[in-house]
Design a protein around this motif. Structure first.
Motif, PDB file in Angstrom:
ATOM      1  N   GLU A   1       0.833  -1.213   0.000  1.00  0.00           N
ATOM      2  CA  GLU A   1       0.000   0.000   0.000  1.00  0.00           C
ATOM      3  C   GLU A   1       0.862   1.255   0.000  1.00  0.00           C
ATOM      4  O   GLU A   1       0.525   2.245  -0.664  1.00  0.00           O
ATOM      5  N   LEU A   2       1.982   1.216   0.706  1.00  0.00           N
ATOM      6  CA  LEU A   2       2.894   2.358   0.716  1.00  0.00           C
ATOM      7  C   LEU A   2       3.351   2.684  -0.697  1.00  0.00           C
ATOM      8  O   LEU A   2       3.402   3.863  -1.092  1.00  0.00           O
ATOM      9  N   GLU A   3       3.681   1.660  -1.463  1.00  0.00           N
ATOM     10  CA  GLU A   3       4.173   1.906  -2.823  1.00  0.00           C
ATOM     11  C   GLU A   3       3.063   2.339  -3.766  1.00  0.00           C
ATOM     12  O   GLU A   3       3.247   3.257  -4.565  1.00  0.00           O
TER      13      GLU A   3
ATOM     14  N   ALA B   1      -5.119   2.015  -5.482  1.00  0.00           N
ATOM     15  CA  ALA B   1      -4.628   0.846  -6.218  1.00  0.00           C
ATOM     16  C   ALA B   1      -4.586  -0.382  -5.316  1.00  0.00           C
ATOM     17  O   ALA B   1      -4.856  -1.506  -5.760  1.00  0.00           O
ATOM     18  N   TYR B   2      -4.252  -0.153  -4.044  1.00  0.00           N
ATOM     19  CA  TYR B   2      -4.177  -1.271  -3.102  1.00  0.00           C
ATOM     20  C   TYR B   2      -5.549  -1.920  -2.922  1.00  0.00           C
ATOM     21  O   TYR B   2      -5.671  -3.141  -2.867  1.00  0.00           O
TER      22      TYR B   2
ATOM     23  N   ARG C   1      -9.669  -6.433  -4.233  1.00  0.00           N
ATOM     24  CA  ARG C   1     -10.857  -6.841  -4.983  1.00  0.00           C
ATOM     25  C   ARG C   1     -10.513  -7.931  -6.002  1.00  0.00           C
ATOM     26  O   ARG C   1     -11.302  -8.836  -6.250  1.00  0.00           O
ATOM     27  N   ILE C   2      -9.316  -7.838  -6.570  1.00  0.00           N
ATOM     28  CA  ILE C   2      -8.855  -8.901  -7.483  1.00  0.00           C
ATOM     29  C   ILE C   2      -8.715 -10.209  -6.716  1.00  0.00           C
ATOM     30  O   ILE C   2      -9.167 -11.269  -7.169  1.00  0.00           O
TER      31      ILE C   2
ATOM     32  N   LEU D   1      -0.596  -9.662  -0.355  1.00  0.00           N
ATOM     33  CA  LEU D   1      -1.495  -8.791   0.404  1.00  0.00           C
ATOM     34  C   LEU D   1      -1.600  -9.279   1.846  1.00  0.00           C
ATOM     35  O   LEU D   1      -1.738 -10.480   2.096  1.00  0.00           O
ATOM     36  N   THR D   2      -1.544  -8.348   2.768  1.00  0.00           N
ATOM     37  CA  THR D   2      -1.684  -8.695   4.179  1.00  0.00           C
ATOM     38  C   THR D   2      -2.182  -7.479   4.951  1.00  0.00           C
ATOM     39  O   THR D   2      -1.903  -6.336   4.571  1.00  0.00           O
TER      40      THR D   2
END
Length: 959
Positions: free
Chosen positions: A487-489, A494-495, A500-501, A517-518
């Motif tokens: 998420e930082l990047e 987008a995160y 959702r993907i 993802l975590t």
């Protein structure tokens, strides 16, 4: 074990055989380890043979809500291939390869090793686009799952860009083949919600110009952080989007069961230059200039990197004298012809003309020099790993910056190393892609050290993303290592798309949780792998797995990496219970390791050739055998002191078997020996029709003072095996190898002498393999003295007829003795003096471990091609697993190692090799006669006149 896993495994056992569902502690630990610095021990390891089994496994996993992680080779570095759930590994059946469109495309199953794929494409001067440094070990499943790239592929030739089609299995068991229109149509009908979700995500991104621009920018440089969101802007069809989202998804979205790559050109003409610059700023400016030049690769190395390898053999002398600010570029230029290469070199040289370089900027086409340059680059990661303190982990991080930001980024990274006292850290990378790797060592044994690493990584993230908007993971995959920083990047918007993907593909969350993802921001500093000291022979191991493809026991028990993993755990448990009663866990692990780790290790040493830090796990196995067999020292002393009796007893035993076979027949003898093998717990071998008969006698040609002074060409010392083990009964040529060798020598006009009492001598290898080092060395010394005398203190070369003996002797005999391997002997002394008429029959060639270690494999194959117009070298077989006498007492090792053999040599009439014992196993499992290359050479050759060669033929006598 948790109830849901117990119930899952119980039902799975109705689908998959129990021997492929692994639940014992030793193998769960060993098979569950990958190349990262994380450790999770799976509840079970399941070996799957087919796509249908994957479907059934996923359906049951969804039903029981158990976590599933797929594993190919386990060379990944970011923690994406470890789990405390169910680890699914690929059985050897997943190795299908099909060349399409004259090499333009290649169909691959996920178990194919990357280098093996390229081997199939070599005749077409093509290759797959991804070229990771681990390509000799990593498999296609991992290459696709991590969107691996490498030194030359950049962002244009990775899996995402070169994938043509894919066959995959989703979490609910749905199969999709994107190359099959019928499969696509069926998928649309079966998965309308997923299709709608992907279309909606595509449209949502397209309507957001800011997000679209950000996605395009993020993927303009190497990026494997998070999911491949570029699929949402690069494609319209939801199925094309789905396929490209699978690339780089690290097993969190589904299972890839087959891919078709569009291949890329492999240039035959190459040139390299090692360019030194005064500082990193000038180096980076050169990179920017080279970005528009016709270069294939530009690798950057800082001064600390060069310092790691400057004392290695073959390195340029000037490396040690370089100033501290120096950095360098390794540049490669390629062409399809010499003319094209010359044109490109002229263009690149013109670009470099404006830069001042240290030690010139000349390119070379000398293959040896080019290899030396690339050895510098390839040796960097292991160079740090090899010198790290015991108990520490070697970590390689992987980031990317915009190319124009390379210089300041490198300087700031170096400042962070200094701040956090990573004084041994080095920086290198794929400069054209802005991709930098930095390697350092880390102790994870206490909280303070873990916090140091966590603080350092926090600042690295701020530097890469906050200052330069780069990639936190350029090519090694997100894994657990960078999951808390995705998420930082990417930012919140987008995160959220990524979540959702994940929900669309895996709504139950059963596929590889906590990877990519975590919600746990400490994932990257949890479940860290312990690296306790275990033994000096293996403590340098970085658990990369490069050794595994060449190990003959890889599909039977453990690989070298896995043996080391277990040894480290035994060491940890022993320290944990120091001065206390050893735990049941330790005792069980130790007991299981005897067969899994020690007995079934072929100790062939090939692992050391593949190992980046030169570890020979066979040395460890021999050491452990020496501890176990110490109580048999008296017996070993007797064998060493009475070897002639032992050798004669072996021949007598074989003669007795020959007689028994003649009386009771093949079937009865096979049955009796099988029972005897079981009753003696594998001490007595099982008989089969490839077993040797007793060797026919060949009277030794004894050296005499008159002969030694009258033009003797060679001393011939037959190995123990060739002196005692003859041909198999069904072989057409019933001569012993000793006799064939003497006949060839006579045909070539060579004067040969032998030890009069040769039956009393042995190089000691049989005892060495069992850990009887002292007795083996005593036997070796006796032979050493005898050969010194026979060879006139080394003046006369000594030929040995089997490669394994030559290898041991060349390492340990007096250096004055000129030893000739069978291949050397044939090429130097026989072929030049013989007229050879090659046969048209297909001949299989097995390159023994010792031949490989001596660097003679290519020579053996060339020799075979002189004797036959059709030569077959079976693939994926490095060591036959016969391992001295293990083929007799542990036939399952030989059978496992040679499982791929028969299908590849079915058109061959015979096989050749350079080791009598190896040939026994090869004949059994290849189902064709195997014998020494000398038999074939003798059959296809005749004498030819020798000019000005004076010999005493009367000294060459034989039976």
């Amino acid at each position: 074990m948790k109830p849901e896993y117990s119930n899952f495994l119980k039902q799975l056992g109705q689908v998959i055989e129990s021997d492929r569902i692994i639940t014992d502690a030793l193998r769960r630990l060993a098979l569950g380890t990958d190349a990262s610095f994380y450790r999770l021990i799976p509840q079970a390891v399941v070996m799957v043979n087919t796509e249908a089994e994957v479907v059934q496994l996923l359906l049951l996993a969804g039903q029981h809500k158990v976590h599933v992680t797929f594993r190919a080779a386990g060379t990944s570095l970011s923690g994406q291939a470890v789990t405390d759930g169910i680890l699914v590994r690929l059985a050897p059946t997943w190795n299908g390869i099909e060349v399409l469109e004259n090499g333009g495309k290649l169909r691959l199953q996920p178990g194919v090793i990357g280098a093996h794929a390229n081997r199939q494409l070599a005749p077409f001067q093509r290759k797959i686009g991804p070229d990771p440094a681990s390509i000799n070990a990593c498999k296609i499943g991992g290459i696709v799952a991590n969107n691996a790239s490498g030194m030359c592929c950049g962002t244009a030739q990775n899996s995402y860009q070169t994938i043509d089609s894919m066959r995959l299995v989703l979490a609910d068991g749905t199969i999709l083949d994107t190359a099959d229109p019928a499969s696509r149509q069926a998928f649309v009908k079966r998965q309308p919600e997923m299709i709608a979700t992907l279309a909606s995500l595509r449209d949502e991104v397209a309507a957001n110009q800011e997000l679209t621009a950000r996605i395009r920018k993020k993927f303009s440089i190497k990026n494997t952080t998070g999911y491949s969101l570029n699929a949402l802007v690069d494609f319209q069809d939801p199925i094309d989007i789905l396929m490209h989202l699978m690339v780089g998804s690290e097993g969190t979205l589904g299972f890839v069961s087959e891919v078709v790559y569009r291949t890329v050109e492999e240039h035959a003409f190459k040139a390299s230059a090692l360019l030194m610059f005064a500082d990193i700023e000038r180096t980076s400016r050169a990179v920017t200039a080279l970005a528009s030049a016709p270069v294939a690769a530009v690798e950057l190395m800082d001064r600390a990197s060069l310092r790691c390898v400057e004392d290695k053999p073959g390195m340029p002398d000037y490396l040690a004298a370089l100033a501290n600010d120096v950095a360098c570029l390794l540049v490669e230029v390629r062409g399809t012809s010499q003319q094209e290469l010359d044109q490109r070199l002229a263009a690149v040289t013109a670009v470099l003309a404006e830069f001042d370089t240290l030690h010139g900027n000349a390119f070379t086409i000398d293959a040896d020099i080019c290899q030396r340059y690339w050895n510098i680059r390839k040796g960097l990661f292991p160079a740090v790993g090899a010198v790290r303190e015991k108990g520490t982990t070697v970590i390689i991080e992987d980031v990317a910056f915009p190319v124009e930001s390379l210089a300041p980024a490198v300087l700031e990274l170096q400042q962070l190393f200094s701040k956090y006292h990573y004084d041994e850290a080095i920086i290198f990378g794929h400069a054209l892609a802005g991709n930098l790797h930095f390697v350092f060592t880390q102790n994870f044994t206490d909280a303070a050290e873990i916090q140091r690493y966590a603080d350092f990584m926090d600042e690295v993230c701020v530097l890469v993303v906050g200052r330069y908007d780069g990639s936190l993971k350029a090519e090694h995959g997100t894994g657990r290592n960078m999951a808390p920083f995705v998420e930082l990047e990417w930012g919140a918007q987008a995160y959220e798309l990524m979540w959702r993907i994940k929900a669309a593909f895996d709504p139950a969350g059963i596929l590889n949780p906590e990877v990519i993802l975590t919600r746990n921001l400490r994932t990257h500093i949890e479940h860290l792998k312990p690296i306790p000291e275990a033994h000096d022979l293996i403590d340098r191991c970085i658990e990369c797995g490069f050794c595994e493809p060449v190990c003959p026991s890889k599909n039977l028990t453990l690989t070298p990496r896995q043996r080391i993993v277990v040894m480290r755990e035994l060491s940890r448990l022993e320290r944990q219970h120091a001065n206390l009663h050893r735990s049941d866990e330790y005792e069980q692990l130790l007991s299981d390791y005897q067969y899994q780790g020690i007995d079934t290790c072929a100790a062939d040493g090939l692992c050391s050739l593949a190992c980046p830090v030169d570890i020979n796990t066979g040395d460890l196995s021999r050491f452990l055998r020496s501890e176990r067999n110490a109580r048999y020292g008296g017996r070993a002393d007797w064998v060493a002191g009475h070897f002639e009796l032992v050798a004669n007893g072996t021949r007598a035993g074989l003669k007795m078997l020959d007689l028994t076979r003649a009386v009771i027949g093949d079937s009865a003898l096979a049955g009796i020996s099988k029972v005897a093998n079981k009753l003696t717990f594998d001490a007595l071998p099982q008989w089969h029709d490839a077993m040797p008969q007793a060797s026919g006698s060949a009277r030794p040609l004894a050296p005499t003072p008159e002969v030694a002074g009258a033009g003797v060409d060679l001393v011939y010392f037959p190995s123990c095996a060739s002196r005692n083990m003859g041909s198999a009964k069904q072989d057409d040529d019933q001569r012993s190898l000793q006799q064939v060798t003497l006949d060839l020598a006579k045909k070539a006009g060579l004067t040969v002498i032998q030890l009069a009492d040769q039956q009393a001598f042995c190089c000691g290898m049989p005892l060495e393999s069992k850990g009887m080092f002292e007795q083996a060395d005593a036997m070796r010394e006796q032979l050493n003295q005898a050969l010194l005398v026979a060879s006139d203190m080394g003046r006369i070369p000594v030929v040995i007829d089997t490669s394994p003996c030559v290898f041991r002797m060349s390492q340990q005999l007096d250096k004055r003795i000129q030893l000739l391997d069978p291949v050397h002997f044939a090429n130097r002394y026989l072929v030049p003096k013989l007229a050879i008429t090659p046969v048209d029959d297909a001949v299989a060639v097995h390159v023994t471990c010792s031949t490989t270690k001596q660097g003679l494999g290519t020579e053996l194959i060339k020799l075979a091609k002189q004797c036959s117009t059709r030569v077959v070298v079976p693939e994926d077989i490095s060591c036959c697993g016969f391992a001295g006498d293990k083929g007799f007492v542990l036939p399952e090792l030989n059978a496992s190692a040679l499982a791929p053999l028969r299908g590849q040599i079915k058109d061959c009439k015979e096989g050749i090799s350079t080791s009598r014992t190896c040939e026994i196993g090869l004949a059994r499992h290849g189902e064709i006669p195997y014998h020494s290359l000398f038999y074939l050479l003798d059959r296809v050759s005749t004498s030819q006149p020798v000019v000005a060669h004076s010999i005493r033929r009367d000294t060459l006598s034989q039976d």
